[in-house]
Design a protein around this motif. Structure first.
Motif, mmCIF file in Angstrom:
data_model
loop_
_atom_site.group_PDB
_atom_site.id
_atom_site.type_symbol
_atom_site.label_atom_id
_atom_site.label_comp_id
_atom_site.label_asym_id
_atom_site.label_seq_id
_atom_site.Cartn_x
_atom_site.Cartn_y
_atom_site.Cartn_z
ATOM 1 N N THR A 70 -40.620 7.630 -45.477
ATOM 2 C CA THR A 70 -40.781 8.183 -44.135
ATOM 3 C C THR A 70 -39.951 7.347 -43.168
ATOM 4 N N ILE A 71 -39.330 7.998 -42.209
ATOM 5 C CA ILE A 71 -38.478 7.320 -41.241
ATOM 6 C C ILE A 71 -39.101 7.447 -39.861
ATOM 7 N N ALA A 72 -39.370 6.321 -39.228
ATOM 8 C CA ALA A 72 -39.799 6.290 -37.829
ATOM 9 C C ALA A 72 -38.561 6.051 -36.972
ATOM 10 N N THR A 73 -38.483 6.713 -35.838
ATOM 11 C CA THR A 73 -37.326 6.522 -34.966
ATOM 12 C C THR A 73 -37.553 5.421 -33.931
ATOM 13 N N SER A 74 -38.772 4.849 -33.908
ATOM 14 C CA SER A 74 -39.071 3.809 -32.922
ATOM 15 C C SER A 74 -40.165 2.895 -33.456
ATOM 16 N N ARG A 75 -40.282 1.722 -32.826
ATOM 17 C CA ARG A 75 -41.384 0.816 -33.157
ATOM 18 C C ARG A 75 -42.714 1.401 -32.733
ATOM 19 N N LEU A 76 -42.708 2.210 -31.686
ATOM 20 C CA LEU A 76 -43.923 2.902 -31.267
ATOM 21 C C LEU A 76 -44.461 3.765 -32.405
ATOM 22 N N SER A 117 -39.452 3.235 -42.900
ATOM 23 C CA SER A 117 -38.306 2.549 -42.311
ATOM 24 C C SER A 117 -38.188 2.930 -40.839
ATOM 25 N N ILE A 118 -37.603 2.045 -40.042
ATOM 26 C CA ILE A 118 -37.299 2.363 -38.648
ATOM 27 C C ILE A 118 -35.792 2.597 -38.528
ATOM 28 N N VAL A 119 -35.430 3.818 -38.188
ATOM 29 C CA VAL A 119 -34.036 4.181 -37.988
ATOM 30 C C VAL A 119 -33.950 5.053 -36.738
ATOM 31 N N PRO A 120 -33.550 4.504 -35.600
ATOM 32 C CA PRO A 120 -33.412 5.344 -34.406
ATOM 33 C C PRO A 120 -32.360 6.427 -34.617
ATOM 34 N N GLY A 128 -43.942 5.993 -23.969
ATOM 35 C CA GLY A 128 -43.484 6.257 -25.320
ATOM 36 C C GLY A 128 -42.501 5.214 -25.816
ATOM 37 N N GLY A 129 -41.426 5.703 -26.452
ATOM 38 C CA GLY A 129 -40.407 4.811 -26.989
ATOM 39 C C GLY A 129 -39.275 4.528 -26.026
ATOM 40 N N ILE A 130 -39.377 4.972 -24.778
ATOM 41 C CA ILE A 130 -38.283 4.784 -23.813
ATOM 42 C C ILE A 130 -37.929 3.308 -23.606
ATOM 43 N N PRO A 131 -38.925 2.372 -23.569
ATOM 44 C CA PRO A 131 -38.535 0.959 -23.422
ATOM 45 C C PRO A 131 -37.706 0.428 -24.588
ATOM 46 N N GLU A 132 -37.608 1.159 -25.676
ATOM 47 C CA GLU A 132 -36.745 0.753 -26.778
ATOM 48 C C GLU A 132 -35.303 1.220 -26.566
ATOM 49 N N ALA A 180 -23.503 7.128 -33.734
ATOM 50 C CA ALA A 180 -23.870 7.908 -34.917
ATOM 51 C C ALA A 180 -23.397 7.295 -36.226
ATOM 52 N N GLY A 181 -22.309 6.530 -36.202
ATOM 53 C CA GLY A 181 -21.847 5.902 -37.428
ATOM 54 C C GLY A 181 -22.868 4.940 -38.006
ATOM 55 N N GLY A 182 -23.524 4.159 -37.146
ATOM 56 C CA GLY A 182 -24.573 3.259 -37.613
ATOM 57 C C GLY A 182 -25.771 4.019 -38.139
ATOM 58 N N TRP A 183 -26.109 5.112 -37.492
ATOM 59 C CA TRP A 183 -27.199 5.992 -37.953
ATOM 60 C C TRP A 183 -26.905 6.488 -39.366
ATOM 61 N N ALA A 184 -25.676 6.963 -39.589
ATOM 62 C CA ALA A 184 -25.311 7.475 -40.912
ATOM 63 C C ALA A 184 -25.376 6.375 -41.965
ATOM 64 N N ARG A 185 -24.941 5.149 -41.605
ATOM 65 C CA ARG A 185 -24.991 4.056 -42.578
ATOM 66 C C ARG A 185 -26.428 3.720 -42.964
#
Length: 389
Positions: free
Chosen positions: A141-147, A163-166, A299-303, A351-356
Motif C-alpha cells: 500500500t502506498i501513502a502519499t503523506s505522513r498524515l 510505503s510513503i510516496v508523494p 490534512g497533508g498540506i503542511p507536507e 514526476a521523475g522522482g515519483w516514477a523512480r
C-alpha cells in the motif's frame, strides 16, 4: 514492467489526470502503463494525453455492484499482459485486488484519502475492515503523506507493507513576464497589481466562501486581484455573492475554462483555503511554477507548503487576509518564497522522482534481483523530522 492502473474513470478531475504525468516520466524506469477505467467518461482529454505518452487505455462500463466486474477487469488486464495491478480509490481497490488474485499477479494500492472522521461505530468498523483487507490482499500500500501513514498505522497496527510516496507532477516551468502581462490584460488590471489564483474545485469544503470573507476584510485600495478558476456546484452562489458586493467585485474575477497550470505560471500568489485535504496536486503544481502559496494548515498540506515557500494559516478568514496583505506589500518576499517553492518541487515532487520511487516498489513486488527488500520500502513507524522538512 507493464503496470495496469485501475481507476474509476478517465475524468480529468480525477486520479487519472495525474497518471498522465507518470506516463510521461516512466520511460527511464522501463514502466509501461495500461490504464483501465471502470466507467466511461465524456471527456476524451486524459485518454488522448495518455496515448501521447505511450500508455494504453481501456474504458469499461461496470455499474456499481456489477457481479461481473472482477471478470471484466481481469480479462482486460490479461489481454494487455500486465505484470502488476495498481489500484486507486475504493471501488478499484476492491475489484482490482480480486482481479489480481484471479490472475495471480501482485497488487499495489495508493491511498488517496484519509477517512479519519467516521460517522458512527458501524462506519468505523467498515473502514477498519477495509484497511485490514487491504493489508491482507495487497502486496504493498502506498501513502502519499505522513498524515496517511499515521492514520493507516492507527487502524492496521503497523506500517509493514506501507510505503510513503508523494504523488508527483510534471514540471510546469516558471512563467514568463509575457505570460504575466497577458493574464493582466485579460483581467483588465494594471501591471502593478498582484494576481492571486485559486484553482480548487468549487465544492463544499474547499473554502472559497472563507476566501471571499477574507477579501472582504482587506484594507481599502490593496492592489490585488483574485482569480477563482474552475467549476463546481458552488460556482453560481460564489458568482452571485461577488456580483452583489462592490468590494468583492473590485477584487475578484472568475475563469471557468482556464488551464490551472497556465494560471499558476502567470500568478504572483496561489491561494488554497480548503477546510480539509490530503495532498492537493494543485499546490505541488504551484510550487513547480515557482509561486508562493497561502494555504490552510489542514490534512497533508503542511507536507507541501513550508514557511520558506509560503504561509500556512488556520481555517480563519482574518488570518488569510493578513497573509495576503503581507505578500501583496512585499515583492521581495514573494520572490524569495517563489524561488524556494521551485527548489522544493524539483527536490521532492517532480514526476521523475515519483516514477523512480514507484519503479522500486514494482520491482520489489515482482521479486526482481535489483529491487530493494520489502522491509526496506516500509515507512518508518514515526518520523522525527518536523512536518515541512
Amino acid at each position: 514492467m507493464k503496470i495496469g492502473h485501475l481507476v474509476e474513470s478517465l475524468d480529468p478531475r480525477g486520479v487519472a489526470a495525474a497518471l498522465v504525468d507518470l506516463a510521461a516520466a516512466g520511460g527511464p524506469e522501463e514502466i509501461e502503463m495500461v490504464v483501465v477505467a471502470l466507467t466511461p467518461t465524456a471527456h476524451p482529454g486524459v485518454a488522448a494525453a495518455l496515448a501521447r505518452h505511450g500508455a494504453q487505455t481501456v474504458e469499461l462500463n461496470v455499474a456499481p455492484w456489477d457481479p461481473r466486474a472482477v471478470l471484466k477487469v481481469a480479462e482486460a488486464l490479461r489481454e494487455h499482459g500486465v505484470d502488476i495491478v495498481h489500484t486507486h480509490e475504493v471501488r478499484p481497490d476492491v475489484v482490482g485486488s480480486a482481479a489480481a488474485a484471479r490472475l495471480k499477479l501482485p497488487a499495489v494500492s495508493t491511498l488517496h484519502h484519509v477517512h479519519d472522521l467516521p460517522a458512527d461505530r458501524g462506519d468505523r468498523i467498515r473502514r477498519t475492515a477495509k484497511v485490514l483487507a487491504r493489508k491482507r490482499f495487497m502486496t504493498r500500500t502506498i501513502a502519499t503523506s505522513r498524515l496517511q501513514r499515521d492514520w493507516y498505522r492507527r487502524v492496521a497496527g503497523s506500517t509493514a507493507g506501507l510505503s510513503i510516496v508523494p504523488d508527483g507532477a510534471a514540471d510546469p516551468g516558471v512563467g514568463t513576464p509575457e505570460e504575466r502581462a497577458r493574464l493582466r490584460r485579460g483581467l483588465g488590471i494594471g501591471d502593478d497589481d498582484v494576481v492571486a489564483v485559486s484553482v480548487a474545485p468549487m465544492r463544499r469544503g474547499q473554502g472559497q466562501d472563507m476566501l471571499l470573507d477574507a477579501l472582504a476584510e482587506l484594507p481599502s485600495g490593496e492592489p490585488v486581484t483574485v482569480v477563482l478558476s474552475g467549476d463546481g456546484p458552488l460556482r453560481p452562489w460564489l458568482e452571485s455573492r461577488v456580483a452583489g458586493d462592490d468590494m468583492l467585485s473590485a477584487h475578484v474575477r472568475f475563469r471557468r475554462h482556464a488551464d490551472p497550470v497556465d494560471l499558476l505560471r502567470a500568478a504572483d500568489v496561489q491561494l488554497h483555503t480548503t477546510r480539509h485535504d490530503t495532498m492537493p496536486r494543485v499546490l505541488v503544481q504551484g510550487q513547480g511554477a515557482g509561486v508562493p502559496a497561502i494555504a490552510t494548515r489542514v490534512g497533508g498540506i503542511p507536507e507541501i507548503v513550508t514557511r520558506d515557500t509560503g504561509a500556512l494559516v488556520p481555517v480563519a478568514a482574518s488570518r488569510i487576509a493578513d497573509e495576503l496583505v503581507r505578500l501583496v506589500r512585499d515583492p521581495q518576499l514573494r520572490r524569495r518564497q517563489g524561488e524556494a517553492a521551485r527548489a522544493r518541487f524539483l527536490e521532492r515532487f517532480e514526476a521523475g522522482g515519483w516514477a523512480r520511487s514507484l519503479g522500486a516498489i514494482y520491482r520489489s513486488a515482482l521479486g526482481r534481483a535489483d529491487a530493494p527488500a520489502p522491509e526496506e520500502l516500509d515507512a518508518p513507524e514515526t518520523d522525527r523530522r518536523p512536518i515541512g522538512a
